[in-house]
Design a protein around this motif. Structure first.
Motif, PDB file in Angstrom:
ATOM      1  N   ARG A  52       0.847  -1.194   0.000  1.00  0.00           N
ATOM      2  CA  ARG A  52       0.000   0.000   0.000  1.00  0.00           C
ATOM      3  C   ARG A  52       0.882   1.243   0.000  1.00  0.00           C
ATOM      4  NH1 ARG A  52      -2.019  -3.706   3.516  1.00  0.00           N
ATOM      5  NH2 ARG A  52      -4.163  -4.430   3.188  1.00  0.00           N
ATOM      6  N   ILE A  53       0.305   2.334  -0.411  1.00  0.00           N
ATOM      7  CA  ILE A  53       1.087   3.567  -0.490  1.00  0.00           C
ATOM      8  C   ILE A  53       0.495   4.616   0.440  1.00  0.00           C
ATOM      9  CG2 ILE A  53       1.766   3.162  -2.873  1.00  0.00           C
ATOM     10  CD1 ILE A  53      -0.357   5.182  -3.714  1.00  0.00           C
ATOM     11  N   ASP A  54       1.341   5.551   0.811  1.00  0.00           N
ATOM     12  CA  ASP A  54       0.862   6.712   1.535  1.00  0.00           C
ATOM     13  C   ASP A  54       1.707   7.910   1.120  1.00  0.00           C
ATOM     14  OD1 ASP A  54       3.270   6.721   3.067  1.00  0.00           O
ATOM     15  OD2 ASP A  54       2.383   5.277   4.447  1.00  0.00           O
ATOM     16  N   ALA A  55       1.242   9.074   1.464  1.00  0.00           N
ATOM     17  CA  ALA A  55       1.908  10.298   1.026  1.00  0.00           C
ATOM     18  C   ALA A  55       3.330  10.384   1.566  1.00  0.00           C
ATOM     19  CB  ALA A  55       1.095  11.510   1.466  1.00  0.00           C
ATOM     20  N   LYS A  56       3.523   9.975   2.816  1.00  0.00           N
ATOM     21  CA  LYS A  56       4.859  10.056   3.428  1.00  0.00           C
ATOM     22  C   LYS A  56       5.850   9.180   2.670  1.00  0.00           C
ATOM     23  CE  LYS A  56       7.821  11.165   6.721  1.00  0.00           C
ATOM     24  NZ  LYS A  56       8.956  10.288   6.403  1.00  0.00           N
ATOM     25  N   GLN A 104      -3.870  20.163   0.590  1.00  0.00           N
ATOM     26  CA  GLN A 104      -5.199  20.635   0.201  1.00  0.00           C
ATOM     27  C   GLN A 104      -6.196  19.484   0.156  1.00  0.00           C
ATOM     28  OE1 GLN A 104      -5.512  22.186  -3.799  1.00  0.00           O
ATOM     29  NE2 GLN A 104      -7.199  23.534  -3.247  1.00  0.00           N
ATOM     30  N   HIS A 105      -5.755  18.354  -0.405  1.00  0.00           N
ATOM     31  CA  HIS A 105      -6.627  17.186  -0.504  1.00  0.00           C
ATOM     32  C   HIS A 105      -7.020  16.677   0.882  1.00  0.00           C
ATOM     33  CE1 HIS A 105      -8.243  13.397  -1.981  1.00  0.00           C
ATOM     34  NE2 HIS A 105      -7.461  12.754  -1.140  1.00  0.00           N
ATOM     35  N   THR A 106      -6.050  16.615   1.792  1.00  0.00           N
ATOM     36  CA  THR A 106      -6.318  16.146   3.155  1.00  0.00           C
ATOM     37  C   THR A 106      -7.301  17.069   3.857  1.00  0.00           C
ATOM     38  OG1 THR A 106      -4.098  15.175   3.293  1.00  0.00           O
ATOM     39  CG2 THR A 106      -5.256  15.563   5.368  1.00  0.00           C
ATOM     40  N   ARG A 107      -7.127  18.376   3.661  1.00  0.00           N
ATOM     41  CA  ARG A 107      -8.025  19.347   4.287  1.00  0.00           C
ATOM     42  C   ARG A 107      -9.451  19.216   3.742  1.00  0.00           C
ATOM     43  NH1 ARG A 107      -5.170  23.262   3.332  1.00  0.00           N
ATOM     44  NH2 ARG A 107      -6.156  24.099   1.459  1.00  0.00           N
ATOM     45  N   LEU A 108      -9.574  19.043   2.432  1.00  0.00           N
ATOM     46  CA  LEU A 108     -10.901  18.910   1.831  1.00  0.00           C
ATOM     47  C   LEU A 108     -11.602  17.638   2.298  1.00  0.00           C
ATOM     48  CD1 LEU A 108     -10.181  20.064  -1.837  1.00  0.00           C
ATOM     49  CD2 LEU A 108     -11.506  21.287  -0.099  1.00  0.00           C
ATOM     50  N   PHE A 147       3.546  18.174  -5.054  1.00  0.00           N
ATOM     51  CA  PHE A 147       2.768  17.070  -4.480  1.00  0.00           C
ATOM     52  C   PHE A 147       2.361  17.381  -3.044  1.00  0.00           C
ATOM     53  CE2 PHE A 147       2.635  13.217  -1.889  1.00  0.00           C
ATOM     54  CZ  PHE A 147       1.594  12.539  -2.510  1.00  0.00           C
ATOM     55  N   ARG A 148       3.272  17.952  -2.264  1.00  0.00           N
ATOM     56  CA  ARG A 148       2.954  18.273  -0.871  1.00  0.00           C
ATOM     57  C   ARG A 148       1.809  19.271  -0.782  1.00  0.00           C
ATOM     58  NH1 ARG A 148       9.167  18.738   1.392  1.00  0.00           N
ATOM     59  NH2 ARG A 148       9.369  16.569   2.109  1.00  0.00           N
TER      60      ARG A 148
END
Length: 242
Positions: A72-76, A217-221, A211-212
């Motif tokens: 699996r992937i994650d942003a970090k 922004q995506h996380t906040r939305l 990307f960051r």
């Protein structure tokens, strides 16, 4: 010299790896050993050996009771891999650019023009492939093969994640093309290894920063949407105000 056919384990390994890198098996996909073994006409043993190799490469994770799954992937993780690639590619570019031939420079310019056309056509899949081709033209002139192998390994990890920042943030594509033009110019006039390394590294880091910003922004939305759904609401019944 007689060329021996690949072993069953090698066939299983290459088949699984190709499907992961091409996205046929996406992140979290469960690899069913018996099914793959039946498809390839082998026993379960070569499949298990292939999975162990893929686990060592970080492409597969094996969980107790649930078996093997595509990592699996994650942003970090993506940020860590991209920042490592920035350092490695920056140094490799500095080591390679003085070995570039006139034909290499022509190929770089042609590839960048093809990227510009792909961007205009909104074909970001082709754009991403051409972007990798652009950097590979430079990389193949690097004499440090260990460094090149490490970069290829890091790129494979990124390919397995199936995350392209150009699909998430299309406007980054135009900036990247302009940076390629500048990099070609710097290498052509031979500004020195330090300057080339800094620019090549910053080129990758600019993608990381894009990307960051998108991820924040995506996380906040997502959080705002979750809160909206959780918020209590009055149920309005017809005629309640009459």
């Amino acid at each position: 010299m007689t060329k021996h056919p690949p072993s069953k384990q090698q066939v299983a390994y290459q088949t699984l790896k190709q499907r992961i890198l091409e996205g046929t098996y996406g992140p979290g996909y469960r690899i069913v050993i018996d099914r793959i073994a039946k498809e390839l006409g082998v026993s379960a043993i070569p499949i298990r050996e292939a999975i162990r190799r893929l686990e060592a490469e970080g492409l597969v994770e094996v969980e107790r009771f649930s078996g093997a799954k595509v990592t699996r992937i994650d942003a970090k993780m993506y940020e860590d891999i991209l920042s490592a690639l920035a350092v490695l590619e920056g140094y490799a570019t500095a080591q390679a650019y003085r070995n570039l031939t006139d034909e290499d420079f022509d190929a770089l310019r042609q590839t960048n023009e093809a990227m510009r056309q792909a961007r205009s056509d909104f074909d970001l899949t082709l754009y991403s492939r051409l972007n990798q081709q652009f950097h590979e033209i430079i990389l193949r002139r690097c004499n440090n093969r260990y460094l090149v192998d490490e970069i290829h390994a890091v790129r494979e990890r990124m390919d397995a994640m199936r995350v392209s920042v150009f699909n998430l943030i299309p406007h980054r594509a135009s900036d990247s093309i302009a940076e390629h033009d500048k990099l070609i110019q710097l290498m052509a006039v031979d500004v020195g290894e330090d300057a080339v390394e800094r620019f090549a590294r910053q080129h990758r880091l600019a993608t990381l920063e894009a990307f960051r910003r998108w991820n924040e922004q995506h996380t906040r939305l997502v959080a705002e949407r979750r809160e909206w759904y959780r918020a209590p609401r009055e149920i309005h019944r017809p005629g309640a105000d009459s």
